[in-house]
Design a protein around this motif. Structure first.
Motif, PDB file in Angstrom:
ATOM      1  N   GLN A 141      33.516 -35.163  63.204  1.00 18.03           N
ATOM      2  CA  GLN A 141      33.608 -36.453  62.508  1.00 18.03           C
ATOM      3  C   GLN A 141      33.995 -37.577  63.476  1.00 18.03           C
ATOM      4  O   GLN A 141      33.451 -38.679  63.417  1.00 18.03           O
ATOM      5  CB  GLN A 141      34.648 -36.356  61.385  1.00 18.03           C
ATOM      6  CG  GLN A 141      34.740 -37.588  60.502  1.00 18.03           C
ATOM      7  CD  GLN A 141      33.699 -37.566  59.405  1.00 18.03           C
ATOM      8  OE1 GLN A 141      32.805 -36.730  59.404  1.00 18.03           O
ATOM      9  NE2 GLN A 141      33.813 -38.494  58.486  1.00 18.03           N
ATOM     10  N   ILE A 142      34.933 -37.302  64.369  1.00 16.70           N
ATOM     11  CA  ILE A 142      35.358 -38.306  65.349  1.00 16.70           C
ATOM     12  C   ILE A 142      34.186 -38.722  66.228  1.00 16.70           C
ATOM     13  O   ILE A 142      33.989 -39.914  66.496  1.00 16.70           O
ATOM     14  CB  ILE A 142      36.512 -37.739  66.202  1.00 16.70           C
ATOM     15  CG1 ILE A 142      37.776 -37.572  65.358  1.00 16.70           C
ATOM     16  CG2 ILE A 142      36.803 -38.645  67.398  1.00 16.70           C
ATOM     17  CD1 ILE A 142      38.898 -36.821  66.041  1.00 16.70           C
ATOM     18  N   CYS A 145      31.589 -40.896  64.377  1.00 15.01           N
ATOM     19  CA  CYS A 145      32.019 -42.300  64.351  1.00 15.01           C
ATOM     20  C   CYS A 145      31.696 -42.986  65.677  1.00 15.01           C
ATOM     21  O   CYS A 145      31.304 -44.160  65.706  1.00 15.01           O
ATOM     22  CB  CYS A 145      33.517 -42.384  64.058  1.00 15.01           C
ATOM     23  SG  CYS A 145      33.988 -41.922  62.384  1.00 15.01           S
ATOM     24  N   ALA A 148      28.093 -43.790  65.684  1.00 13.42           N
ATOM     25  CA  ALA A 148      27.843 -44.973  64.855  1.00 13.42           C
ATOM     26  C   ALA A 148      28.154 -46.253  65.626  1.00 13.42           C
ATOM     27  O   ALA A 148      27.386 -47.229  65.581  1.00 13.42           O
ATOM     28  CB  ALA A 148      28.681 -44.900  63.577  1.00 13.42           C
ATOM     29  N   ALA A 149      29.265 -46.259  66.358  1.00 15.20           N
ATOM     30  CA  ALA A 149      29.651 -47.449  67.126  1.00 15.20           C
ATOM     31  C   ALA A 149      28.646 -47.735  68.233  1.00 15.20           C
ATOM     32  O   ALA A 149      28.243 -48.886  68.441  1.00 15.20           O
ATOM     33  CB  ALA A 149      31.049 -47.264  67.703  1.00 15.20           C
ATOM     34  N   HIS A 180      33.399 -49.885  69.907  1.00 17.10           N
ATOM     35  CA  HIS A 180      33.009 -48.719  70.701  1.00 17.10           C
ATOM     36  C   HIS A 180      34.130 -48.333  71.662  1.00 17.10           C
ATOM     37  O   HIS A 180      34.472 -47.145  71.798  1.00 17.10           O
ATOM     38  CB  HIS A 180      31.730 -49.077  71.459  1.00 17.10           C
ATOM     39  CG  HIS A 180      31.136 -47.965  72.230  1.00 17.10           C
ATOM     40  ND1 HIS A 180      30.774 -48.091  73.547  1.00 17.10           N
ATOM     41  CD2 HIS A 180      30.834 -46.698  71.887  1.00 17.10           C
ATOM     42  CE1 HIS A 180      30.276 -46.945  73.983  1.00 17.10           C
ATOM     43  NE2 HIS A 180      30.286 -46.086  72.991  1.00 17.10           N
ATOM     44  N   TRP A 183      37.477 -47.183  69.773  1.00 21.24           N
ATOM     45  CA  TRP A 183      37.333 -45.859  69.166  1.00 21.24           C
ATOM     46  C   TRP A 183      37.280 -44.765  70.233  1.00 21.24           C
ATOM     47  O   TRP A 183      37.733 -43.654  70.006  1.00 21.24           O
ATOM     48  CB  TRP A 183      36.106 -45.785  68.271  1.00 21.24           C
ATOM     49  CG  TRP A 183      36.087 -44.512  67.477  1.00 21.24           C
ATOM     50  CD1 TRP A 183      35.270 -43.437  67.625  1.00 21.24           C
ATOM     51  CD2 TRP A 183      36.980 -44.174  66.406  1.00 21.24           C
ATOM     52  NE1 TRP A 183      35.584 -42.451  66.735  1.00 21.24           N
ATOM     53  CE2 TRP A 183      36.638 -42.880  65.961  1.00 21.24           C
ATOM     54  CE3 TRP A 183      38.043 -44.841  65.783  1.00 21.24           C
ATOM     55  CZ2 TRP A 183      37.322 -42.239  64.935  1.00 21.24           C
ATOM     56  CZ3 TRP A 183      38.708 -44.205  64.750  1.00 21.24           C
ATOM     57  CH2 TRP A 183      38.345 -42.919  64.347  1.00 21.24           C
ATOM     58  N   THR A 214      37.727 -41.285  58.999  1.00 17.37           N
ATOM     59  CA  THR A 214      36.786 -42.309  58.527  1.00 17.37           C
ATOM     60  C   THR A 214      37.503 -43.611  58.212  1.00 17.37           C
ATOM     61  O   THR A 214      37.044 -44.706  58.563  1.00 17.37           O
ATOM     62  CB  THR A 214      36.041 -41.805  57.280  1.00 17.37           C
ATOM     63  OG1 THR A 214      35.433 -40.548  57.565  1.00 17.37           O
ATOM     64  CG2 THR A 214      34.957 -42.784  56.876  1.00 17.37           C
ATOM     65  N   PHE A 217      38.532 -45.380  61.393  1.00 18.35           N
ATOM     66  CA  PHE A 217      37.403 -46.059  62.035  1.00 18.35           C
ATOM     67  C   PHE A 217      37.165 -47.431  61.389  1.00 18.35           C
ATOM     68  O   PHE A 217      36.972 -48.438  62.089  1.00 18.35           O
ATOM     69  CB  PHE A 217      36.156 -45.190  61.928  1.00 18.35           C
ATOM     70  CG  PHE A 217      34.931 -45.784  62.560  1.00 18.35           C
ATOM     71  CD1 PHE A 217      34.764 -45.760  63.942  1.00 18.35           C
ATOM     72  CD2 PHE A 217      33.944 -46.364  61.792  1.00 18.35           C
ATOM     73  CE1 PHE A 217      33.634 -46.304  64.534  1.00 18.35           C
ATOM     74  CE2 PHE A 217      32.807 -46.914  62.375  1.00 18.35           C
ATOM     75  CZ  PHE A 217      32.651 -46.879  63.752  1.00 18.35           C
ATOM     76  N   VAL A 218      37.175 -47.467  60.054  1.00 17.22           N
ATOM     77  CA  VAL A 218      36.990 -48.740  59.348  1.00 17.22           C
ATOM     78  C   VAL A 218      38.157 -49.687  59.641  1.00 17.22           C
ATOM     79  O   VAL A 218      37.970 -50.905  59.763  1.00 17.22           O
ATOM     80  CB  VAL A 218      36.841 -48.499  57.835  1.00 17.22           C
ATOM     81  CG1 VAL A 218      36.767 -49.825  57.075  1.00 17.22           C
ATOM     82  CG2 VAL A 218      35.586 -47.672  57.552  1.00 17.22           C
TER      83      VAL A 218
END
Length: 275
Positions: A141-142, A145, A148-149, A180, A183, A214, A217-218
């Motif tokens: 999951q990390i 993310c 996604a960045a 980016h 994170w 999650t 991250f948001v």
């Protein structure tokens, strides 16, 4: 994680500061992937050179502890694949930084910088998407993310060069690069906390931790958006605005025969001579 995270965070912040400064001043805007630093009253390309140096350092750090840069052992099994993928990512950004530096000196290369940064971030997204084999679900999951960045960076890099006069897209690119970077650092603290590198900061098999990651991250994205708004209002207070220049064109004489001035919506001013 600390080295690339710090590099991306600083690069994104420097880009954001310059974008906001130009936007608030009302000066003509053209997107740049790097902004010069004033050294003894001369502008130096510190940022792209620093990117190249840091990426080279990253490759040496990743591959330096690998025995003779080996990618397979005596039995033919692949080894050091994590280090190889990280080094491939650094190589992509070395290429992008070199083209970025050259395109500023040669107008024939204009546009290639955006393409190279798109390729660099897209390559990173692809590499990290397939960087997840055998990892625990929270670790996956990390990294998703992070994918996604980097994907946000790839898309906004292409859009920023395509619509190079739009400062909002450039601010979006700067935000994506900062996200980016922050994170990257956050991932390091979660998986390899300082002083406890062998023991992650959270349970990597806890489904609740996936929701926490999650949300975290948001939270990074919202915090950076708040920083952007804060900087915008600070620049509104301290930055002198550039007044639009008036353009004059000849206009037929008025009935009174005296000079007449008329402003039109396009900021063009007509005048009439009394001769």
């Amino acid at each position: 994680h600390a080295l690339p995270g710090a590099a991306f965070s600083l690069s994104g912040f420097w880009s954001l500061v310059n974008c906001l400064r130009i936007l608030v001043a009302g000066a003509p805007f053209v997107h740049k992937f790097w902004y010069p630093v004033n050294v003894r009253c001369t502008q130096k390309p510190v940022e792209p050179l620093l990117k190249i140096v840091l990426c080279l350092a990253g490759i040496l750090v990743e591959m330096g502890h690998s025995a003779k840069w080996a990618i397979h052992d005596k039995e033919g099994n692949f080894i050091n694949m994590n280090d190889l993928q990280h080094s491939t990512m650094y190589t992509a950004f070395i290429l992008a930084s070199i083209v970025d530096l050259l395109s500023d000196q040669n107008s024939k290369l204009y546009g290639l910088d955006g393409l190279c940064y798109f390729v660099g971030f897209a390559a990173e997204s692809f590499l990290f998407y397939f960087h997840l084999h055998g990892r625990m679900m929270v670790d996956v999951q990390i990294h998703i993310c992070l994918v996604a960045a980097s994907s946000m960076c790839a898309v906004t890099a292409l859009l920023a060069r395509w619509k190079s006069s739009n400062p909002i897209i450039s601010i979006g690119y700067s935000l994506s690069v900062m996200l980016h970077g922050t994170w990257f650092i956050q991932a390091g603290f979660l998986i390899y906390p300082p002083g406890h590198e062998k023991q992650p900061a959270i349970n990597l098999e806890d489904s609740g931790a996936m929701m926490y990651v999650t949300d975290l991250f948001v939270a990074h994205l919202l915090a950076l958006m708040f920083l952007t708004l804060l900087l915008y209002f600070i620049f509104r207070i301290v930055t002198p605005q550039v007044k639009p220049q008036k353009h004059y064109v000849k206009h037929p004489k008025s009935d009174s025969g005296s000079p007449m001035y008329k402003t039109v919506p396009s900021n063009v001013h007509f005048y009439v001579d009394s001769d």
